[in-house]
Design an enzyme around this catalytic site. Structure first.
Site, short mmCIF file in Angstrom:
data_model
loop_
_atom_site.label_atom_id
_atom_site.label_comp_id
_atom_site.label_asym_id
_atom_site.label_seq_id
_atom_site.Cartn_x
_atom_site.Cartn_y
_atom_site.Cartn_z
CE1 TYR A 27 -3.24 -2.83 -3.34
CE2 TYR A 27 -3.93 -3.18 -1.07
CZ TYR A 27 -3.26 -2.42 -2.01
OH TYR A 27 -2.63 -1.27 -1.64
CE LYS A 80 0.33 -2.71 -2.90
NZ LYS A 80 1.32 -1.77 -3.44
#
Ligand code: NAP
Length: 339
Positions: free
Chosen positions: A215, A219
């Site tokens: 994740y 990002k």
């Protein structure tokens, strides 16, 4: 008191003994303090006083559309409501058709704008699915694209313990969907010489986050992608902004209670839309085209820029995630025993 007196006297003696070096040091100190004060004041002005770009620049109240991915819930749904309120027709994209249609109907009942919905599973979407989505956007004057859809890990875990399909889904949703949807909408914006693209990022992209490595990496991709794309398209009057987000109450964050640090989607989205073009807390962070607009998130971001010890934030996050994983596993155990 005596210490102060001794300090002042020895300082004066030093200045008299080495006047040039003392003046240089004094000048350096004064410049550093003035620079810090200037930066801090400018960040506070951006967060609390200055207005961002007017949404009319991107077609609000002129018949333009706003496309929002992940618009059936959480932050994306709120973007759809607030962009409709600002005078955009809204195109809601997510998986769940029923939720999408309910949100679209509620928007249409409150605001006099047109609404459309498209159902797509970005985790599984192939070329044909993206072509079909792209065809739906054809012929529409799209002024705003909010690349909001995102997926995080079910719970913090080391990469080797993370299910393979979870890793694949996170990359497909957070990276591929942003690339593919932008790719289909950008040519029209270039032709019309106007557009706003918001890529919804996370503090996990700014601070490498152990146990959420995939994740966190996706990002971070958004921040770099945004900077590069923003430079490519600014010549066509298009603004591309990476929106840095700390926690917001939502299904994804699994946080239900709002606080000063964790707003509900409504105030959060209001801050984003009222600060377009202002970096706020991300000013001076060496992340061009990133904005941290929500006041408490902005203050944390600016404080991190000032402190500037990434290794400290990374190890703090690691400790935090170990703790969250332990608690999540304990909860799972309790629940399985209760069944
Ligand atoms: N909430 C936070 O604390 C926080 C912090 C930092 C960054 N962010 C970022 O903010 C963005 C929005 O997060 P959120 O908290 O609002 O999440 P959320 O409440 O879980 O909403 C996610 C939205 O994405 C849709 N979606 C999920 N998987 C999908 C898929 N495979 N295909 C198509 N649509 C899908 C969901 O609808 P369906 O299930 O109907 O498809 C829903 O509309 C994300 O990019 C997230 O990374 C959030």
């Amino acid at each position: 008191m005596e210490y102060v007196h001794t300090f002042v006297t020895s300082s004066i003696q030093l200045v008299n003994a080495y006047p040039v070096a003392a003046s240089l040091l004094l000048g350096l100190g004064a410049t550093t303090i003035a620079r810090f004060c200037y930066r801090t004041i400018s960040v506070f002005l951006q967060i609390f006083v200055l207005p961002g770009q007017n949404l009319k620049n991107y077609g609000a109240k002129k018949g333009a559309w706003a496309v929002i991915t992940g618009a059936s819930d959480g932050i994306g749904k709120e973007f759809a409501f607030q962009l409709a309120k600002a005078g955009f027709n809204v195109y809601l994209v997510a998986r769940n058709t029923e939720l999408l249609e309910a949100a679209a109907a509620e928007i249409a009942s409150k605001h006099s704008v047109s609404t459309k919905t498209a159902s797509i599973d970005f985790a599984k979407a192939d070329d044909a699915a993206y072509e079909a989505l792209s065809t739906k956007f054809q012929g529409l004057d799209i002024g705003v694209l909010v690349n909001n859809v995102g997926k995080s890990h079910a719970m913090p875990a080391y990469l080797v313990d993370t299910p393979k399909d979870e890793i694949a889904d996170i990359v497909s949703i957070n990276v591929n969907a942003t690339l593919r949807v932008t790719y289909s909408i950008l040519p029209g914006m270039i032709q019309r010489k106007r557009g706003l693209i918001l890529n919804i990022g996370s503090f996990a992209g700014a601070i490498p986050s152990p146990m959420l490595a995939t994740y966190s990496g996706t990002k971070a991709f958004l921040a770099t992608f945004t900077s590069a794309l923003a430079e490519e398209v600014q010549q066509f009057g298009i603004t591309v902004e990476h929106v840095n987000t700390y926690f917001v109450v939502s299904k994804l964050s699994k946080i239900r209670k709002a606080s000063a640090l964790i707003p509900r989607p409504a105030p959060y989205v209001r801050s984003v839309l009222s600060k377009i073009g202002l970096p706020c807390g991300a000013a001076y962070s060496r992340r061009p085209n990133t904005s941290t607009p929500y006041w408490s998130h902005a203050l944390i971001d600016y404080a991190m820029t000032v402190i500037d010890i990434p290794s400290l934030f990374i190890s703090y996050t690691h400790g935090l995630h170990k703790d969250i994983r332990k608690r999540a596993l304990r909860k799972m155990e309790r629940e399985s025993k209760a069944q």
